[in-house]
Design an enzyme around this catalytic site. Sequence first.
Site, PDB file in Angstrom:
ATOM      1  N   GLY A  64      35.170  34.659  40.437  1.00 46.72           N
ATOM      2  CA  GLY A  64      34.983  36.106  40.404  1.00 46.72           C
ATOM      3  C   GLY A  64      36.092  36.737  39.591  1.00 46.72           C
ATOM      4  O   GLY A  64      37.142  36.121  39.376  1.00 46.72           O
ATOM      5  N   GLN A  69      41.912  43.027  36.488  1.00 47.22           N
ATOM      6  CA  GLN A  69      42.678  41.800  36.219  1.00 47.22           C
ATOM      7  C   GLN A  69      42.877  41.583  34.709  1.00 47.22           C
ATOM      8  O   GLN A  69      43.717  40.794  34.296  1.00 47.22           O
ATOM      9  CB  GLN A  69      42.004  40.588  36.868  1.00 47.22           C
ATOM     10  CG  GLN A  69      42.043  40.671  38.400  1.00 47.22           C
ATOM     11  CD  GLN A  69      41.391  39.490  39.053  1.00 47.22           C
ATOM     12  OE1 GLN A  69      40.171  39.458  39.205  1.00 47.22           O
ATOM     13  NE2 GLN A  69      42.178  38.493  39.429  1.00 47.22           N
ATOM     14  N   CYS A 112      43.615  33.669  43.946  1.00 54.80           N
ATOM     15  CA  CYS A 112      43.411  34.797  43.034  1.00 54.80           C
ATOM     16  C   CYS A 112      43.996  34.438  41.671  1.00 54.80           C
ATOM     17  O   CYS A 112      45.118  33.930  41.595  1.00 54.80           O
ATOM     18  CB  CYS A 112      44.098  36.051  43.587  1.00 54.80           C
ATOM     19  SG  CYS A 112      43.829  37.515  42.567  1.00 54.80           S
ATOM     20  N   LEU A 113      43.249  34.722  40.628  1.00 50.95           N
ATOM     21  CA  LEU A 113      43.719  34.400  39.270  1.00 50.95           C
ATOM     22  C   LEU A 113      44.945  35.227  38.886  1.00 50.95           C
ATOM     23  O   LEU A 113      45.659  34.863  37.954  1.00 50.95           O
ATOM     24  CB  LEU A 113      42.584  34.613  38.257  1.00 50.95           C
ATOM     25  CG  LEU A 113      41.395  33.648  38.414  1.00 50.95           C
ATOM     26  CD1 LEU A 113      40.235  34.087  37.526  1.00 50.95           C
ATOM     27  CD2 LEU A 113      41.796  32.215  38.100  1.00 50.95           C
ATOM     28  N   HIS A 154      36.871  40.452  48.237  1.00 49.89           N
ATOM     29  CA  HIS A 154      38.083  40.194  47.428  1.00 49.89           C
ATOM     30  C   HIS A 154      38.049  41.028  46.134  1.00 49.89           C
ATOM     31  O   HIS A 154      39.038  41.654  45.765  1.00 49.89           O
ATOM     32  CB  HIS A 154      38.156  38.688  47.142  1.00 49.89           C
ATOM     33  CG  HIS A 154      39.279  38.244  46.267  1.00 49.89           C
ATOM     34  ND1 HIS A 154      40.293  37.416  46.704  1.00 49.89           N
ATOM     35  CD2 HIS A 154      39.553  38.471  44.950  1.00 49.89           C
ATOM     36  CE1 HIS A 154      41.133  37.176  45.714  1.00 49.89           C
ATOM     37  NE2 HIS A 154      40.703  37.798  44.626  1.00 49.89           N
ATOM     38  N   GLU A 155      36.877  41.051  45.477  1.00 42.87           N
ATOM     39  CA  GLU A 155      36.772  41.783  44.194  1.00 42.87           C
ATOM     40  C   GLU A 155      36.762  43.295  44.405  1.00 42.87           C
ATOM     41  O   GLU A 155      37.368  44.033  43.619  1.00 42.87           O
ATOM     42  CB  GLU A 155      35.517  41.349  43.424  1.00 42.87           C
ATOM     43  CG  GLU A 155      35.409  39.860  43.114  1.00 42.87           C
ATOM     44  CD  GLU A 155      36.642  39.247  42.484  1.00 42.87           C
ATOM     45  OE1 GLU A 155      37.455  39.989  41.890  1.00 42.87           O
ATOM     46  OE2 GLU A 155      36.810  38.028  42.591  1.00 42.87           O
ATOM     47  N   HIS A 158      40.144  44.453  44.760  1.00 47.50           N
ATOM     48  CA  HIS A 158      40.824  44.612  43.462  1.00 47.50           C
ATOM     49  C   HIS A 158      40.532  45.985  42.861  1.00 47.50           C
ATOM     50  O   HIS A 158      41.430  46.612  42.288  1.00 47.50           O
ATOM     51  CB  HIS A 158      40.342  43.557  42.455  1.00 47.50           C
ATOM     52  CG  HIS A 158      41.088  42.252  42.496  1.00 47.50           C
ATOM     53  ND1 HIS A 158      42.450  42.172  42.301  1.00 47.50           N
ATOM     54  CD2 HIS A 158      40.656  40.971  42.655  1.00 47.50           C
ATOM     55  CE1 HIS A 158      42.815  40.889  42.355  1.00 47.50           C
ATOM     56  NE2 HIS A 158      41.746  40.134  42.570  1.00 47.50           N
TER      57      HIS A 158
HETATM   58  O1  GNR Z   1      38.431  32.128  41.570  1.00 44.21           O
HETATM   59  C1  GNR Z   1      38.603  32.690  42.647  1.00 44.21           C
HETATM   60  N1  GNR Z   1      38.361  32.011  43.794  1.00 44.21           N
HETATM   61  C2  GNR Z   1      38.320  32.597  45.045  1.00 44.21           C
HETATM   62  C3  GNR Z   1      38.351  31.771  46.153  1.00 44.21           C
HETATM   63  C4  GNR Z   1      38.301  32.313  47.422  1.00 44.21           C
HETATM   64  C5  GNR Z   1      38.209  33.662  47.584  1.00 44.21           C
HETATM   65  C6  GNR Z   1      38.194  34.505  46.492  1.00 44.21           C
HETATM   66  C7  GNR Z   1      38.241  33.971  45.224  1.00 44.21           C
HETATM   67  S1  GNR Z   1      38.198  35.028  43.845  1.00 44.21           S
HETATM   68  C8  GNR Z   1      39.109  34.083  42.699  1.00 44.21           C
HETATM   69  C9  GNR Z   1      39.136  34.744  41.337  1.00 44.21           C
HETATM   70  C10 GNR Z   1      39.830  36.090  41.448  1.00 44.21           C
HETATM   71  O2  GNR Z   1      41.024  36.230  41.482  1.00 44.21           O
HETATM   72  N2  GNR Z   1      39.063  37.136  41.550  1.00 44.21           N
HETATM   73  O3  GNR Z   1      39.586  38.352  41.698  1.00 44.21           O
HETATM   74 NI    NI Z   2      41.528  38.013  42.675  1.00 46.74          NI
END
Ligand code: GNR
Ligand code: NI
Length: 194
Positions: A64, A69, A112-113, A154-155, A158
């Site tokens: 995601g 980001q 999270c990236l 999670h997104e 963000h």
């Molecule tokens: O790649 C991602 N893996 C992930 C694993 C568990 C819960 C959320 C994520 S999102 C993350 C990519 C990212 O930072 N998205 O904002």
């Molecule tokens: Ni993230």
Amino acid sequence: MRRARIDPAFTTPYIAKTMAIREIIKIPDKRLRLKSEPVQKIDAGIKKLVDDMFETMYAAPGIGLAAIQLGVAKRVVTMDLSKKEEDHKPQVFINPEIIWASEERAKYEEGCLSIPEYYEEVERPAEVKVKYLDLDGKSHEIKAKGLLATCLQHEIDHTNGVLFIDYLSKLKRDRVVKKFTKAAKESAMKKEEA
Ligand code: GNR
Ligand code: NI
């Protein structure tokens, strides 16, 4: 005379069209704390942003990505939860909103990236209903559970300037922020030396 391989007049338009991997910003970059703005019109700029987000997300690789980001404070999310690399299932969520969350909670190990190579278990609502627009501007409502529910939350976090480390103990959060702050300072010093 033969055209030089790196003649910018020849390569620049090519780069503009195809080199779509952008830099993913990392903590403690303050832009990650911005509240992103809703998309008013899904125009060519938004479509290019979405393309770049997919390319960046697949290259990372991640499941995601939120536009912030890439440093773009717009409420745009891309996702692909497919297991095999061959059958990509790209999903786009524009102006996503949680309109309902279950009382039931679920724990999931998140990453999270923007906080690379750091993983911790986070507890969130197990199921959510999310309202969003697709790339054609059509409104949808979905009920999500499992990884989709986790990833959407999670997104959407963000887009509101919230990171998964905000749900950890202060001790754990301070520790990871400190580590990335030190790394950012060291890399800035190296740049100055060069
Ligand atoms: O790649 C991602 N893996 C992930 C694993 C568990 C819960 C959320 C994520 S999102 C993350 C990519 C990212 O930072 N998205 O904002
Ligand atoms: Ni993230």
